[in-house]
Write a protein that holds these residues in place. Sequence first.
Motif, PDB file in Angstrom:
ATOM      1  N   PHE A   1       3.629   9.068   1.498  1.00  0.00           N
ATOM      2  CA  PHE A   1       4.468   7.992   2.011  1.00  0.00           C
ATOM      3  C   PHE A   1       4.337   7.986   3.529  1.00  0.00           C
ATOM      4  N   SER A   2       3.838   6.886   4.112  1.00  0.00           N
ATOM      5  CA  SER A   2       3.562   6.846   5.550  1.00  0.00           C
ATOM      6  C   SER A   2       4.620   6.106   6.362  1.00  0.00           C
TER       7      SER A   2
ATOM      8  N   MET B   1       0.810  -1.208   0.000  1.00  0.00           N
ATOM      9  CA  MET B   1       0.000   0.000   0.000  1.00  0.00           C
ATOM     10  C   MET B   1       0.853   1.272   0.000  1.00  0.00           C
ATOM     11  N   ASP B   2       1.968   1.227   0.722  1.00  0.00           N
ATOM     12  CA  ASP B   2       2.862   2.392   0.708  1.00  0.00           C
ATOM     13  C   ASP B   2       3.381   2.664  -0.698  1.00  0.00           C
ATOM     14  N   LEU B   3       3.702   1.601  -1.419  1.00  0.00           N
ATOM     15  CA  LEU B   3       4.192   1.761  -2.783  1.00  0.00           C
ATOM     16  C   LEU B   3       3.102   2.351  -3.681  1.00  0.00           C
TER      17      LEU B   3
ATOM     18  N   ALA C   1      11.636   2.667  -9.837  1.00  0.00           N
ATOM     19  CA  ALA C   1      12.926   3.264  -9.501  1.00  0.00           C
ATOM     20  C   ALA C   1      12.788   4.518  -8.654  1.00  0.00           C
ATOM     21  N   SER C   2      11.767   5.324  -8.928  1.00  0.00           N
ATOM     22  CA  SER C   2      11.609   6.572  -8.180  1.00  0.00           C
ATOM     23  C   SER C   2      11.341   6.313  -6.701  1.00  0.00           C
TER      24      SER C   2
ATOM     25  N   VAL D   1       9.412  -1.307   2.012  1.00  0.00           N
ATOM     26  CA  VAL D   1       8.866  -0.641   0.829  1.00  0.00           C
ATOM     27  C   VAL D   1       9.893  -0.636  -0.305  1.00  0.00           C
ATOM     28  N   MET D   2      11.153  -0.395   0.053  1.00  0.00           N
ATOM     29  CA  MET D   2      12.202  -0.360  -0.976  1.00  0.00           C
ATOM     30  C   MET D   2      12.345  -1.711  -1.661  1.00  0.00           C
TER      31      MET D   2
END
Length: 326
Positions: free
Chosen positions: A12-13, A1-3, A33-34, A23-24
């Motif tokens: 972004f939480s 969900m963050d993505l 990539a961003s 998340v990464m």
Amino acid sequence: MDLLNFMYSNTFSATTPTAVLGVMMVADKFEVASCMKYCSHLLRNLTMTTESALLYLDLPSNILVADEVQPFNRCCKTVSCSTFQGHNQVPRRCIESSSFGIEAVLSSGNLQIASEDAVFEFVLKWARMHYPKLEERREVWSSHLLHLIRFPCMTCRKLKKVVMCTDFDPKLASKLVFEALFYKAKAPYRQCSIAAEAGNVSYHRYVERHTSTDLLKLLSLNASSGFFLSAHCNMDHQSAFHCFGLFLGMQEKGSVSFAVDYELADRISPGEEYVSKYKGDYTFTSGKAVGYRNLFGVAWTPFLSEDSLFFINGILHLRAELRVRE
């Protein structure tokens, strides 16, 4: 969900290192990539300890080599190297690191440990722990570990151990030690060019790391027994300031002892002879040393200042003479 929130609403939480890292990894899986770049930026700005930096370096290699993560990767390497600062040996907590983490940290020239001998001993222990089978260990040494060790910067005593070590292929060990000894035998002004000509060996192997014994650039000690000369930054207990100390010790173990006459000397001008600083007699036994906590009688800061009188072109010239009594 963050993505998804990042992609579609630019929000972004995640705030903790664990959450951001998660998340990464998802962003890497879906090739966003961003978001990877943004997570990398957040992680660099969160508090990073040596333990967390080593943990980050255990991430899958495809994440660590991504262009978006390179600033974060460099930050992890820098923090991880601080693990070695002020230690005579590599700290125990590094023994659990992955091969990628070990390679990332030990490729640095700023480990600030006692000597290259300590690096070799650590990698030897690490390889034996993670690869108990000799065949696998030899393969890992040849493919991943050998380029981490700067054999020309090791002591001759430790190079002898390399030749005798069964963890290496015998031919490979002999080749590495021969190259190291050949390098040591050349005059200092020629060594860089010799290193550059060694086409099958990376140049950084010939470059000394910044260690706690950097002040000692050249040592010629002719003695049939295992003596050593050790330089330290000490605390002068009488004056309560740091200063340069020099000590002579014996490496032989057991009950053996040697009575010697010794003399420590230095020179401060190229054309002058060495001038005696201290001399006396001493009986060496295992683990014992003789020396002076403040060899020059000055504090550490003026000793290392640009206008210091003790260095010749940035090099400290010292001489130690020993004569074993009958």
